[in-house]
Write a protein that holds these residues in place. Structure first.
Motif, PDB file in Angstrom:
ATOM      1  N   SER A  81       0.841  -1.196   0.000  1.00 30.41           N
ATOM      2  CA  SER A  81       0.000   0.000   0.000  1.00 30.41           C
ATOM      3  C   SER A  81       0.879   1.249   0.000  1.00 30.41           C
ATOM      4  O   SER A  81       2.054   1.207   0.363  1.00 30.41           O
ATOM      5  N   ASP A  82       0.291   2.377  -0.385  1.00 28.66           N
ATOM      6  CA  ASP A  82       1.027   3.633  -0.393  1.00 28.66           C
ATOM      7  C   ASP A  82       1.333   4.110   1.022  1.00 28.66           C
ATOM      8  O   ASP A  82       2.452   4.499   1.329  1.00 28.66           O
ATOM      9  N   TYR A  83       0.315   4.101   1.885  1.00 32.99           N
ATOM     10  CA  TYR A  83       0.462   4.618   3.250  1.00 32.99           C
ATOM     11  C   TYR A  83      -0.196   3.685   4.248  1.00 32.99           C
ATOM     12  O   TYR A  83      -1.153   2.979   3.919  1.00 32.99           O
ATOM     13  N   LEU A  84       0.304   3.717   5.477  1.00 37.76           N
ATOM     14  CA  LEU A  84      -0.342   3.095   6.627  1.00 37.76           C
ATOM     15  C   LEU A  84      -0.590   4.173   7.665  1.00 37.76           C
ATOM     16  O   LEU A  84       0.298   4.984   7.939  1.00 37.76           O
ATOM     17  N   LEU A  85      -1.786   4.209   8.229  1.00 36.57           N
ATOM     18  CA  LEU A  85      -2.094   5.096   9.344  1.00 36.57           C
ATOM     19  C   LEU A  85      -2.284   4.193  10.561  1.00 36.57           C
ATOM     20  O   LEU A  85      -3.062   3.233  10.507  1.00 36.57           O
ATOM     21  N   CYS A  86      -1.555   4.467  11.638  1.00 37.15           N
ATOM     22  CA  CYS A  86      -1.579   3.614  12.822  1.00 37.15           C
ATOM     23  C   CYS A  86      -1.851   4.469  14.048  1.00 37.15           C
ATOM     24  O   CYS A  86      -1.279   5.560  14.185  1.00 37.15           O
TER      25      CYS A  86
END
Length: 118
Positions: A81-86
């Protein structure tokens, strides 16, 4: 009226970028505090960009990781994926997978991005 979410110039909003030297995932991540915004973007030919802007809520900060660039720096193979938000909210951890597309051409694109890393 639709937002202008593409063009040659990116908005002046912080984004998650990788450091010059990447040793761990923190080097490609940025903490987004409560009420702060973060720019998630992709670049295509001739300096053209498209993007989305995400804002942390009233109670929940999160970290945004430019995962695709991190994976490239670590020589990971496969789709990612392009980004991960955690983040963490009410005692629960969450991870949001963000895949940016300027346009969706077919249903296979989602399946391609969900294949496991090797």
């Amino acid at each position: 009226m639709p937002l202008n979410c593409s063009g040659k110039e990116l908005p002046d909003i912080p984004s998650a970028e990788c450091a010059d030297t990447v040793s761990d995932i923190d080097d490609c991540s940025r903490l987004t505090e409560i009420q702060d915004e973060i720019l998630l973007h992709e670049s295509v030919e001739d300096g053209y960009h498209y993007w989305t802007i995400i804002q942390a809520g009233d109670e929940t900060p999160f970290a945004a990781c430019h995962f695709e660039k991190y994976a490239a720096c670590k020589n990971m193979e496969g789709r990612r994926s392009d980004y991960l938000l955690c983040g963490w909210h009410n005692g629960e951890c969450f991870i949001i997978v963000c895949e940016l597309r300027q346009t969706l051409l077919n249903e296979r694109q989602m399946k391609d991005k969900s294949a496991p890393l090797r």
